[in-house]
Scaffold this motif. Structure first.
Motif, PDB file in Angstrom:
ATOM      1  N   HIS A   1       0.843  -1.213   0.000  1.00  0.00           N
ATOM      2  CA  HIS A   1       0.000   0.000   0.000  1.00  0.00           C
ATOM      3  C   HIS A   1       0.871   1.254   0.000  1.00  0.00           C
ATOM      4  O   HIS A   1       0.558   2.245  -0.688  1.00  0.00           O
ATOM      5  N   LEU A   2       1.945   1.247   0.745  1.00  0.00           N
ATOM      6  CA  LEU A   2       2.831   2.413   0.806  1.00  0.00           C
ATOM      7  C   LEU A   2       3.480   2.671  -0.549  1.00  0.00           C
ATOM      8  O   LEU A   2       3.550   3.814  -1.013  1.00  0.00           O
TER       9      LEU A   2
ATOM     10  N   GLU B   1       2.412   1.661  -3.581  1.00  0.00           N
ATOM     11  CA  GLU B   1       1.428   2.022  -4.602  1.00  0.00           C
ATOM     12  C   GLU B   1       0.896   3.437  -4.407  1.00  0.00           C
ATOM     13  O   GLU B   1       0.559   4.128  -5.372  1.00  0.00           O
ATOM     14  N   SER B   2       0.809   3.898  -3.149  1.00  0.00           N
ATOM     15  CA  SER B   2       0.334   5.269  -2.908  1.00  0.00           C
ATOM     16  C   SER B   2       1.433   6.299  -3.157  1.00  0.00           C
ATOM     17  O   SER B   2       1.147   7.461  -3.446  1.00  0.00           O
ATOM     18  N   SER B   3       2.687   5.903  -3.045  1.00  0.00           N
ATOM     19  CA  SER B   3       3.798   6.837  -3.249  1.00  0.00           C
ATOM     20  C   SER B   3       4.168   6.977  -4.729  1.00  0.00           C
ATOM     21  O   SER B   3       4.579   8.040  -5.180  1.00  0.00           O
ATOM     22  N   PHE B   4       4.017   5.889  -5.494  1.00  0.00           N
ATOM     23  CA  PHE B   4       4.356   5.907  -6.925  1.00  0.00           C
ATOM     24  C   PHE B   4       3.082   5.573  -7.703  1.00  0.00           C
ATOM     25  O   PHE B   4       2.746   4.398  -7.866  1.00  0.00           O
TER      26      PHE B   4
ATOM     27  N   LEU C   1       4.308  -4.434  -4.801  1.00  0.00           N
ATOM     28  CA  LEU C   1       5.015  -5.493  -4.087  1.00  0.00           C
ATOM     29  C   LEU C   1       4.202  -6.772  -4.224  1.00  0.00           C
ATOM     30  O   LEU C   1       2.980  -6.771  -4.017  1.00  0.00           O
ATOM     31  N   TYR C   2       4.862  -7.873  -4.622  1.00  0.00           N
ATOM     32  CA  TYR C   2       4.192  -9.171  -4.671  1.00  0.00           C
ATOM     33  C   TYR C   2       4.209  -9.737  -3.256  1.00  0.00           C
ATOM     34  O   TYR C   2       5.244 -10.169  -2.753  1.00  0.00           O
ATOM     35  N   GLU C   3       3.053  -9.715  -2.592  1.00  0.00           N
ATOM     36  CA  GLU C   3       2.995 -10.003  -1.158  1.00  0.00           C
ATOM     37  C   GLU C   3       3.428 -11.433  -0.810  1.00  0.00           C
ATOM     38  O   GLU C   3       4.038 -11.671   0.232  1.00  0.00           O
TER      39      GLU C   3
END
Length: 455
Positions: A25-26, A28-31, A92-94
């Motif tokens: 989440h971090l 995807e929200s930053s980039f 990120l692939y979790e």
């Protein structure tokens, strides 16, 4: 028993899944989106249709995933070692905690830079008005001389000459040779266009070459070539590459042809059509000439039939002159009689409307109106007096003063309220009685109602 303080102050631990989810989440929200350029490696294409590969440079690499819905849009499948430019979302692939890019677009690295340069120059020249329709020169329907700016050894000049030889071999063609590929091509094309202008022979100029890659055609996307075409006083036709190829020269030129052969087709008249039109025109001219000759012969016969002896024409003219003279005299006599009658009628009307007569008539009218006015005023005064007397009698009949004159009185209390009922009074109250010729003040000693009772 008290709890262990070290256990109560220990922070809550994250699970691996929670950590990876928060990290994703971090990221995807930053980039939101990113463009990345590098060398493609480790390309894997499983049966699902998705692509997995790495993008690397000299010091680092990043994993990438391009799902089937996006990679199906590509014309060609990239291969190992290609320099590519991608656009995608950082994620990120979790499951494995792998940092990766979800790719939405992929293109060769060099193509992206060329496309940006193409779009930027196109927008700037369009804003200057170089693509405007109103500035484009018309292409002549039948050119007197055709100029061609292209390579002397390429397929384009061969295709152009072949089409012109088939359609209209009588039109002269001048080749202004130039390089059409490579670093020196831009200056060479500009020089060839200027030579055609100085030569001042061609009234239409074909500028182009055969097909090739975007890099091969790039000299026709250069600003110098675009401005040379825009400033050329000769009507220009852009014929660069194949039908799907589009260059800046196509937008600036007065006419765009999809191929060099199509350019020759568009600007050259069809010789066979000319021959057919000439034969048709010749036949129409012959028919028109014969028709005119027939009409003139008929007219000549009609004129000859109308020719007569001049003495007969003179006699007819003399007779017509006598007839006109008689008609003129008769018309003058009628006009004089009519004017005389009109003059007498005007004199009679003038006598009937002389001022002295009108003054006498108007005086009588004024006298009659005065008499009628006096009679009307007298009648109105009499009617008004009668109405006033009637109103006075009516008013006197209903007046309370008349009632008082017959011995009646109006009784009111101290507050000037008219007393209508003796029950409203009490012994000792002050009252006032208004008579016909004055008022009487009194004090109530007793009160009697109609029933004989004292209230």
């Amino acid at each position: 028993m008290y709890p262990d303080s070290s256990q109560t102050l220990r922070p809550r631990s994250l699970t691996v899944s929670e950590l990876n989810r928060q990290a994703r989440h971090l990221l995807e929200s930053s980039f939101m989106q990113a463009w990345v350029e590098g060398e493609l490696s480790s390309l894997s294409r499983p049966s699902s249709g998705h692509w997995y590969f790495s993008l690397k440079d000299q010091r680092a690499q990043v994993r990438c995933a391009m799902f089937r819905g996006f990679n199906q849009r590509l014309r060609e499948i990239p291969k190992e070692g290609d320099q590519v430019r991608i656009r995608g979302k950082v994620s990120l692939y979790e499951n494995r905690g792998d940092f990766q890019i979800i790719v939405e677009h992929l293109e060769p690295a060099g193509l992206g830079a060329l496309q940006q340069a193409f779009d930027a120059l196109k927008a700037r020249l369009q804003a200057e008005g170089l693509f405007a329709v109103e500035r484009k020169k018309p292409i002549p329907d039948t050119p007197r001389h055709i100029g061609v700016v292209t390579s002397p050894t390429g397929a384009a000049i061969h295709d152009i000459l072949t089409v012109l030889a088939r359609r209209c071999p009588g039109i002269p063609v001048t080749l202004y040779p130039t390089a059409v590929q490579g670093q020196a091509a831009t200056a060479s094309i500009v020089d060839a266009i200027n030579r055609a202008v100085r030569h001042n022979q061609a009234d239409v100029l074909i500028i182009g070459r055969g097909g090739g890659s975007l890099e091969d055609l790039w000299c026709f996307n250069e600003e110098a070539v675009a401005r040379a075409i825009a400033n050329c006083p000769i009507a220009t036709v852009s014929a660069v590459g194949h039908e799907v190829d589009v260059t800046i020269a196509d937008f600036v030129a007065d006419l765009r042809a999809p191929t060099p052969s199509a350019a020759a087709e568009k600007i050259s008249p069809d010789q066979s059509a000319w021959v057919a039109r000439l034969a048709e025109t010749r036949q129409r001219l012959i028919s028109a000439a014969n028709r005119q000759l027939r009409q003139q012969n008929i007219r000549l016969d009609q004129i000859a039939a109308r020719l007569r002896d001049p003495r007969q024409q003179l006699q007819e003219k003399a007779q017509r002159l006598d007839d006109v003279e008689l008609r003129f005299r008769h018309a003058i006599g009628q006009r004089l009689a009519k004017e005389h009658t009109h003059s007498n009628h005007l004199a009679q009307r003038l006598m009937a409307h002389r001022p002295s007569r009108q003054i006498g008539e108007q005086g009588q009218k004024v006298q009659q109106l005065g008499e009628r006015l006096q009679a009307s005023l007298k009648r109105q005064l009499e009617t008004g007096n009668q109405q006033l007397e009637a109103a006075a009698r009516t008013l006197n009949a209903v007046s309370p003063l008349a009632t008082l004159g017959r011995g009646y009185a109006i009784v009111s209390s101290d507050d000037q309220t008219v007393v209508r009922d003796p029950a409203s009074l009490s012994p000792g109250d002050r009252i006032q009685a208004k008579l016909a010729k004055g008022t009487v003040d009194a004090t109530v000693s007793s009160v009697h109602t109609e029933s004989g009772q004292t209230p």
